[in-house]
Design a protein around this motif. Structure first.
Motif, PDB file in Angstrom:
ATOM      1  N   THR A 167       0.804  -1.354  -0.109  1.00  0.00           N
ATOM      2  CA  THR A 167       0.261   0.120  -0.021  1.00  0.00           C
ATOM      3  C   THR A 167       0.897   1.273  -0.055  1.00  0.00           C
ATOM      4  N   VAL A 168       0.753   1.872  -0.855  1.00  0.00           N
ATOM      5  CA  VAL A 168       1.273   3.337  -1.078  1.00  0.00           C
ATOM      6  C   VAL A 168       0.318   4.483  -0.767  1.00  0.00           C
ATOM      7  N   ARG A 169       0.789   5.254   0.399  1.00  0.00           N
ATOM      8  CA  ARG A 169      -0.156   6.252   0.897  1.00  0.00           C
ATOM      9  C   ARG A 169       0.478   7.721   0.666  1.00  0.00           C
ATOM     10  N   ASP A 170      -0.407   8.556  -0.052  1.00  0.00           N
ATOM     11  CA  ASP A 170      -0.132  10.023  -0.323  1.00  0.00           C
ATOM     12  C   ASP A 170      -0.253  10.823   0.865  1.00  0.00           C
ATOM     13  N   ARG A 171       0.750  11.611   1.102  1.00  0.00           N
ATOM     14  CA  ARG A 171       0.638  12.429   2.346  1.00  0.00           C
ATOM     15  C   ARG A 171      -0.677  13.439   2.372  1.00  0.00           C
ATOM     16  N   ASP A 172      -0.707  14.219   1.158  1.00  0.00           N
ATOM     17  CA  ASP A 172      -1.524  15.260   1.175  1.00  0.00           C
ATOM     18  C   ASP A 172      -3.041  14.818   0.935  1.00  0.00           C
ATOM     19  N   SER A 173      -3.339  13.930   0.217  1.00  0.00           N
ATOM     20  CA  SER A 173      -4.668  13.219  -0.233  1.00  0.00           C
ATOM     21  C   SER A 173      -4.869  12.204   0.862  1.00  0.00           C
ATOM     22  N   MET A 174      -4.072  11.649   1.210  1.00  0.00           N
ATOM     23  CA  MET A 174      -4.153  10.428   2.020  1.00  0.00           C
ATOM     24  C   MET A 174      -4.569   9.262   1.569  1.00  0.00           C
ATOM     25  N   GLU A 175      -4.684   9.381   0.240  1.00  0.00           N
ATOM     26  CA  GLU A 175      -5.348   8.153  -0.631  1.00  0.00           C
ATOM     27  C   GLU A 175      -4.163   7.080  -0.550  1.00  0.00           C
ATOM     28  N   GLN A 176      -4.907   5.835  -0.827  1.00  0.00           N
ATOM     29  CA  GLN A 176      -3.879   4.587  -0.648  1.00  0.00           C
ATOM     30  C   GLN A 176      -4.117   3.905  -2.063  1.00  0.00           C
ATOM     31  N   GLU A 177      -3.264   3.527  -2.472  1.00  0.00           N
ATOM     32  CA  GLU A 177      -3.042   2.590  -3.581  1.00  0.00           C
ATOM     33  C   GLU A 177      -2.055   1.210  -3.637  1.00  0.00           C
ATOM     34  N   ARG A 178      -2.771   0.316  -4.283  1.00  0.00           N
ATOM     35  CA  ARG A 178      -1.573  -0.932  -4.259  1.00  0.00           C
ATOM     36  C   ARG A 178      -1.101  -0.978  -5.506  1.00  0.00           C
ATOM     37  N   ILE A 179       0.428  -0.857  -5.198  1.00  0.00           N
ATOM     38  CA  ILE A 179       1.381  -1.050  -6.347  1.00  0.00           C
ATOM     39  C   ILE A 179       2.312  -2.348  -6.125  1.00  0.00           C
ATOM     40  N   LYS A 180       2.458  -3.025  -7.141  1.00  0.00           N
ATOM     41  CA  LYS A 180       3.338  -4.148  -7.360  1.00  0.00           C
ATOM     42  C   LYS A 180       4.780  -3.873  -6.847  1.00  0.00           C
ATOM     43  N   ILE A 181       5.347  -4.653  -6.064  1.00  0.00           N
ATOM     44  CA  ILE A 181       6.782  -4.416  -5.507  1.00  0.00           C
ATOM     45  C   ILE A 181       7.655  -4.131  -6.632  1.00  0.00           C
TER      46      ILE A 181
END
Ligand code: GAP
Length: 459
Positions: free
Chosen positions: A434-448
């Motif tokens: 899970t990669v979480r964005d500081r400003d939007s706090m949105e999370q997305e799944r990214i392949k390693i």
């Protein structure tokens, strides 16, 4: 407003940006140390400036001159006789204050560069309004100018060094003027050209307030642009624009919080002087000065050193002393601007979060990597591998302390743009994180395997 200043100071201490100097000994007034995140942020600001000023201009070269110089430099420049602040003492509590600042508080403008007589006339006229900031009394001595140069005994073993002191430099640009000929003779620069440097400067400031805004030891980022006299105004206006754009585009400062301030009382040699001001929690104050200094500096150093600092145009054979357009910014002060501008408080559900909305380029840490749980070796192993891989490209931090929510809060407070969490799905299902964005706090799944490419695009 005062409250937000206290919050920023507290964040700086709590999260390792800025510490008071010699704190375990009760502190040392108007001197500060930069902690682990402060030093990263400071280096990033310096690097942004260096890239913008030196590397992006083919006719600007860098320099790193020593802090100590011959005392004759400071005599020639006028600092020994005229680099001073007007001070007055409160007759009741004996606190000393800068008279130009006392007057400013009551809406009266007096430049610190005015003579004692000039400033005392204005002070006398307004003395019923001006109050001592320490005890509130309205009873001051006359203003007297106190020299700001910091003296030392470097190289003097007589025990009587105070009579012939060496000085810690009061501004970095003098090192540029005294190396003008060296740079000219050893590089391929031709007028118009600039010399830039970043380094420490020292001033015996009396007003030691407002955190790192005004300190006795600080860093400057200065550039001296050498031009023909008839080009000076045009170049001056060009530099004014370039420097404004630097704060907006390179440091990401909110343009609404910036403004221009023109100097009304110029020192005799200056032709034009404007400051870029930022709206700090305590009001609009100077961040950078842009000065048209005429041919004063090179003329003074030619006269005092006996070394001819004139320039001969290779095409026309015209010989002249170049004029100087100076851009002079404080590095520690710019860091303070960046912190004030990035500091944000937000409601997240029932909770409040503090987040430093720094530009990605300036953030001390770019990516934080977390295993969901620290006692699960399979998660820790993958998180460590990701960290070891990404840290070769970006400043990364590995964090397995406390719960993930707490780790997000910590990273938000130091302005980390991205957090990666390795969880059980990573191991059992999808090789993704899970990669979480500081400003939007949105999370997305990214392949390693795609992480590096993902951050190359983002950062
Ligand atoms: N060479 C020109 C010069 O030094 P200045 O206005 O005295 O001009 C330039 O200083 C910049 O240096 C200021 O705009 C400010 O950002 C920074 N500066 C000056 N004194 C400072 C202090 N005591 N503490 C922190 N920054 C300071």
């Amino acid at each position: 407003m005062k409250d937000s200043m206290e919050k920023i100071i507290s964040l700086c201490k709590r999260r390792g940006f800025v510490y008071p100097s010699s704190e375990i000994y009760g502190g040392f007034a108007a001197v500060y140390d930069f902690g682990p995140y402060g030093v990263e942020l400071k280096k990033n600001i310096e690097q942004a400036w260096w890239k913008n000023m030196v590397q992006n201009h083919e006719n600007i070269v860098g320099l790193d001159s020593a802090i100590f110089m011959s005392p004759k430099v400071w005599e020639a420049s006028g600092h020994v006789s005229g680099f001073s602040d007007p001070l007055a003492e409160c007759k009741k509590c004996h606190a000393r204050s800068r008279v130009d600042h006392l007057l400013e508080e009551v809406g009266v403008f007096a430049d610190e560069k005015m003579s004692e007589d000039e400033i005392n006339k204005i002070f006398e006229k307004n003395k019923d309004k001006v109050k001592c900031p320490s005890c509130g009394a309205k009873n001051f001595t006359e203003a007297r100018n106190f020299n700001l140069l910091v003296k030392s005994n470097l190289g003097n073993f007589t025990g009587d060094w105070d009579k012939e002191p060496t000085y810690l430099r009061g501004e970095t640009c003098q090192g540029i003027y005294v190396n003008f000929k060296n740079v000219l003779d050893s590089s391929r620069v031709k007028v118009p050209f600039g010399i830039a440097q970043v380094g420490k400067a020292f001033r015996n400031e009396i007003t030691a307030r407002q955190f790192i805004f005004r300190t006795r030891e600080f860093e400057q980022m200065e550039m001296q642009y050498f031009v023909k006299e008839k080009e000076a105004t045009k170049e001056y206006n060009r530099w004014k624009k370039e420097r404004w754009d630097f704060y907006v585009h390179n440091l990401g400062i909110n343009e609404k919080k910036l403004r221009w301030h023109e100097h009304e009382n110029l020192v005799f040699y200056a032709k034009e002087a404007w400051d870029i001001e930022y709206e700090f929690p305590f009001g609009f104050k100077e961040v950078e000065g842009i000065h048209n200094r005429s041919d004063y500096d090179l003329t003074q150093h030619s006269k005092h050193s006996g070394c001819d600092l004139s320039y001969t145009d290779p095409k026309t054979n015209e010989k002249f002393i170049p004029w100087v357009v100076e851009t002079s910014a404080g590095l520690s002060r710019s860091l303070f601007v960046v912190l004030c501008d990035a500091y944000t408080e937000e409601k997240v559900g029932e909770e409040e979060r503090v987040v430093l909305k720094l530009k990605n380029e300036l953030a001390p840490v770019k990516i934080a990597v977390f295993p969901l749980l620290k006692n699960k070796p399979e998660l820790v192993k993958i998180a460590k591998e990701i960290f070891d891989n990404l840290k070769t490209k970006w400043v990364c931090e590995f964090d397995d302390n406390g719960n993930v929510g707490k780790r997000y809060r910590r990273q938000d407070e130091i302005g980390t743009p991205y957090c990666i969490t390795v969880d059980f799905d990573t191991v059992e299902k999808d090789d993704s994180v899970t990669v979480r964005d500081r400003d939007s706090m949105e999370q997305e799944r990214i392949k390693i395997k795609d992480l590096e490419k993902y951050f190359e695009e983002k950062l």
